[in-house]
Design an enzyme around this catalytic site. Structure first.
Site, PDB file in Angstrom:
ATOM      1  N   HIS A 122     -10.692 -12.719  93.206  1.00 30.76           N
ATOM      2  CA  HIS A 122     -10.164 -12.280  91.907  1.00 30.76           C
ATOM      3  C   HIS A 122      -8.671 -11.973  92.089  1.00 30.76           C
ATOM      4  CE1 HIS A 122      -9.517  -9.317  88.637  1.00 30.76           C
ATOM      5  NE2 HIS A 122     -10.576  -9.843  88.062  1.00 30.76           N
ATOM      6  N   ASP A 199     -13.969  -6.367  98.493  1.00 30.28           N
ATOM      7  CA  ASP A 199     -13.917  -6.176  97.046  1.00 30.28           C
ATOM      8  C   ASP A 199     -15.361  -6.211  96.551  1.00 30.28           C
ATOM      9  OD1 ASP A 199     -13.926  -6.528  94.329  1.00 30.28           O
ATOM     10  OD2 ASP A 199     -12.471  -8.168  94.292  1.00 30.28           O
ATOM     11  N   GLN A 202     -18.379  -6.844  92.156  1.00 31.33           N
ATOM     12  CA  GLN A 202     -19.559  -7.538  91.619  1.00 31.33           C
ATOM     13  C   GLN A 202     -20.795  -7.329  92.491  1.00 31.33           C
ATOM     14  OE1 GLN A 202     -19.491  -8.756  88.689  1.00 31.33           O
ATOM     15  NE2 GLN A 202     -17.319  -9.133  88.293  1.00 31.33           N
ATOM     16  N   LYS A 225     -18.392  -1.572  85.655  1.00 26.32           N
ATOM     17  CA  LYS A 225     -19.279  -2.726  85.888  1.00 26.32           C
ATOM     18  C   LYS A 225     -20.661  -2.282  86.350  1.00 26.32           C
ATOM     19  CE  LYS A 225     -15.473  -5.780  87.284  1.00 26.32           C
ATOM     20  NZ  LYS A 225     -15.226  -6.593  86.102  1.00 26.32           N
ATOM     21  N   CYS A 365      -9.866 -14.545  85.835  1.00 28.92           N
ATOM     22  CA  CYS A 365      -8.923 -13.885  86.767  1.00 28.92           C
ATOM     23  C   CYS A 365      -9.080 -14.436  88.178  1.00 28.92           C
ATOM     24  CB  CYS A 365      -9.091 -12.369  86.760  1.00 28.92           C
ATOM     25  SG  CYS A 365      -8.819 -11.643  85.157  1.00 28.92           S
TER      26      CYS A 365
HETATM   27  N1  C6P Z   1     -13.631  -8.958  86.974  1.00 29.99           N
HETATM   28  C1  C6P Z   1     -14.490 -10.412  85.247  1.00 29.99           C
HETATM   29  O1  C6P Z   1     -14.703 -10.720  84.082  1.00 29.99           O
HETATM   30  P1  C6P Z   1     -11.197  -3.974  87.494  1.00 29.99           P
HETATM   31  O2  C6P Z   1     -10.590  -4.730  86.370  1.00 29.99           O
HETATM   32  O3  C6P Z   1     -10.173  -3.265  88.328  1.00 29.99           O
HETATM   33  O4  C6P Z   1     -12.332  -3.101  87.083  1.00 29.99           O
HETATM   34  O5  C6P Z   1     -11.903  -5.073  88.441  1.00 29.99           O
HETATM   35  C2  C6P Z   1     -11.161  -6.144  88.964  1.00 29.99           C
HETATM   36  C3  C6P Z   1     -12.052  -7.090  89.694  1.00 29.99           C
HETATM   37  C4  C6P Z   1     -11.908  -7.216  91.067  1.00 29.99           C
HETATM   38  N2  C6P Z   1     -12.703  -8.012  91.774  1.00 29.99           N
HETATM   39  C5  C6P Z   1     -13.679  -8.730  91.207  1.00 29.99           C
HETATM   40  C6  C6P Z   1     -14.560  -9.593  92.053  1.00 29.99           C
HETATM   41  C7  C6P Z   1     -13.871  -8.659  89.819  1.00 29.99           C
HETATM   42  O6  C6P Z   1     -14.840  -9.387  89.260  1.00 29.99           O
HETATM   43  C8  C6P Z   1     -13.022  -7.829  89.039  1.00 29.99           C
HETATM   44  C9  C6P Z   1     -13.143  -7.796  87.547  1.00 29.99           C
HETATM   45  C10 C6P Z   1     -13.878  -9.067  85.551  1.00 29.99           C
HETATM   46  O7  C6P Z   1     -14.781 -11.158  86.185  1.00 29.99           O
HETATM   47  C11 C6P Z   1     -12.677  -8.810  84.706  1.00 29.99           C
HETATM   48  S1  C6P Z   1     -11.356  -9.920  85.033  1.00 29.99           S
END
Ligand code: C6P
Length: 411
Positions: A122, A199, A202, A225, A365
């Site tokens: 991401h 990270d 997910q 999430k 993203c």
């Molecule tokens: N992915 C998606 O629709 P934040 O925005 O900080 O809570 O998470 C960022 C992020 C980082 N790593 C991974 C693997 C992610 O999936 C995400 C967030 C969302 O896939 C929003 S772009």
């Protein structure tokens, strides 16, 4: 086995019509819905206990502090960290990854060093490392993906060398829906003297995670999430590393003594938490942790696996539909990215919305990944604990109706 019908009753938002159709919410990788317990906790906190933490001696301040710190302990338990001092509250995964790249990166990465990530990251796990590499004159390297959508471990072995200072990889891809072997990567990183950053945005919401078992040095995830509120997330770090690191932000809350020209910091974890934190969010995240723990992360994982086993073959059977990532349901999490021949993903997602089915379309993203896959965008359906096989059927029916509409101009 989980009782989905009972679970659904906890999510009032699911019971509404969108475009005259009952809502099917399949955008859980972007953010999940919140159960009543979390919503009620937020309201309760603001109605009864709202005060600033770690400052006041009055009763409300003491209550707020106690609940805030109790939530930290719940998070510790969820990911099996050794101690609460290793759990830092952040705004989310993005902030957590930025903190590591800034604080640990500035400490440990120098000119000529290497940082290794993968093509399936991401943006939040790419840009902080690009910035660090640029600041320090270090090199950013990428681990390949196999043609069937897995992290290429042979490539990892080639890329991770004694020059590597940081390896940072998603535990679960937000596009390919694949679970990465972060434990093996951690071994590889440690063998070469690098730290392993994971990270977990997910992963933590969907399966049991044990940071000690994985031997991750840092692990980041987001509250929103995993049934929690937005604006709250977690950075886990091993104490020995966090102790050496400088805070990223400075100000109130994180100080011990402030003199005219220098200051000293509080001990862990507070030295990283400058300013008034998202107290209500952290407390409600604790409620989300309780909620998920009571249902059981293994049960949630199993439930999603059953839905994927049910829906993936149905999607694969649709003519002109391409699923990205592993093709076998056993190797696919509840995140399924796909495209329909001749149909732009945004048009497809808009058409699915007309059928009441909420999915995401775009680059998710993860632009370097989509470039690697040679597709400009995809549709993505992502399932969670409150989704049913009936939801999966609605997705399939909506896709078939969409195909028909774009082929023949009517449904
Ligand atoms: N992915 C998606 O629709 P934040 O925005 O900080 O809570 O998470 C960022 C992020 C980082 N790593 C991974 C693997 C992610 O999936 C995400 C967030 C969302 O896939 C929003 S772009």
């Amino acid at each position: 086995m989980i009782n989905v019908e009972k679970i659904r009753q906890q999510f009032p938002i699911l019971f509404q019509e969108v475009n005259d159709e009952p809502l099917v919410y399949l955008d859980n990788a972007a953010t999940t819905q919140k159960p009543k317990a979390v919503l009620e906790q937020l309201t309760y906190y603001y109605e009864h206990d709202n005060a600033n933490v770690h400052r006041g001696v009055h009763t409300l301040a003491e209550r707020a502090t106690k609940e805030y710190e109790a939530s930290r302990e719940k998070v510790r338990g969820l990911i099996h960290a050794k101690e609460t001092a290793e759990i830092l509250f952040t705004r989310g995964t993005t902030t957590a990854l930025n903190w590591i790249a800034k604080s640990y990166g500035d400490l440990a990465v120098n000119a000529g060093d290497e940082i290794v990530i993968s093509y399936m990251e991401h943006h939040s796990n790419i840009i902080p490392w690009q910035q660090l590499a640029e600041r320090k004159g270090a090199t950013l390297k990428y681990i390949d993906i196999t043609p069937d959508g897995f992290l290429d471990m042979e490539s990892a072995e080639r890329q991770i060398t004694e020059k590597t200072k940081v390896v940072s990889v998603a535990h679960v891809s937000n596009v390919l829906g694949v679970i990465n072997p972060v434990k093996e990567l951690a071994e590889l990183a440690h063998k070469n003297g690098a730290v392993m950053v994971v990270d977990g945005a997910q992963a933590v919401p969907h399966m049991p995670v044990d940071v000690q078992e994985l031997d991750a040095d840092f692990y980041a995830f987001s509250g929103h999430k995993m049934c929690g509120p937005t604006g709250i997330g977690v950075l886990y770090g091993k104490r020995a590393l966090l102790e050496q690191m400088e805070p990223v932000e400075f100000g109130g809350e994180m100080i011990d003594f402030v003199n005219l020209y220098d200051s000293t910091w509080k001990e862990l974890p507070w030295k990283f938490e400058a300013g008034t934190p998202n107290i209500g969010g952290a407390i409600a995240l604790g409620t989300a942790v309780d909620y998920l723990t009571e249902i059981g992360l293994e049960n949630i994982h199993q439930h999603e696996a059953e839905i994927v086993a049910y829906v993936l073959p149905k999607l694969q059977a649709i003519e002109g539909l391409t699923v990205y990532g592993p093709q076998s349901p056993e190797e696919h999490t509840g995140v399924i990215a796909f495209n329909l021949d001749g149909l732009h993903p945004h048009d497809a997602a808009t058409a699915l919305d007309m059928e009441g089915v909420a999915v995401r379309a775009g680059h998710h993203c993860a632009q370097p990944l989509l470039k690697y896959l040679d597709v400009p965008a995809t549709v993505r359906a992502s399932f969670y604990l409150y989704n049913t096989k009936a939801d999966a059927d609605r997705l399939v029916e909506a896709i078939l109706a969409t195909k028909e509409f774009f082929q023949y101009g009517s449904i």
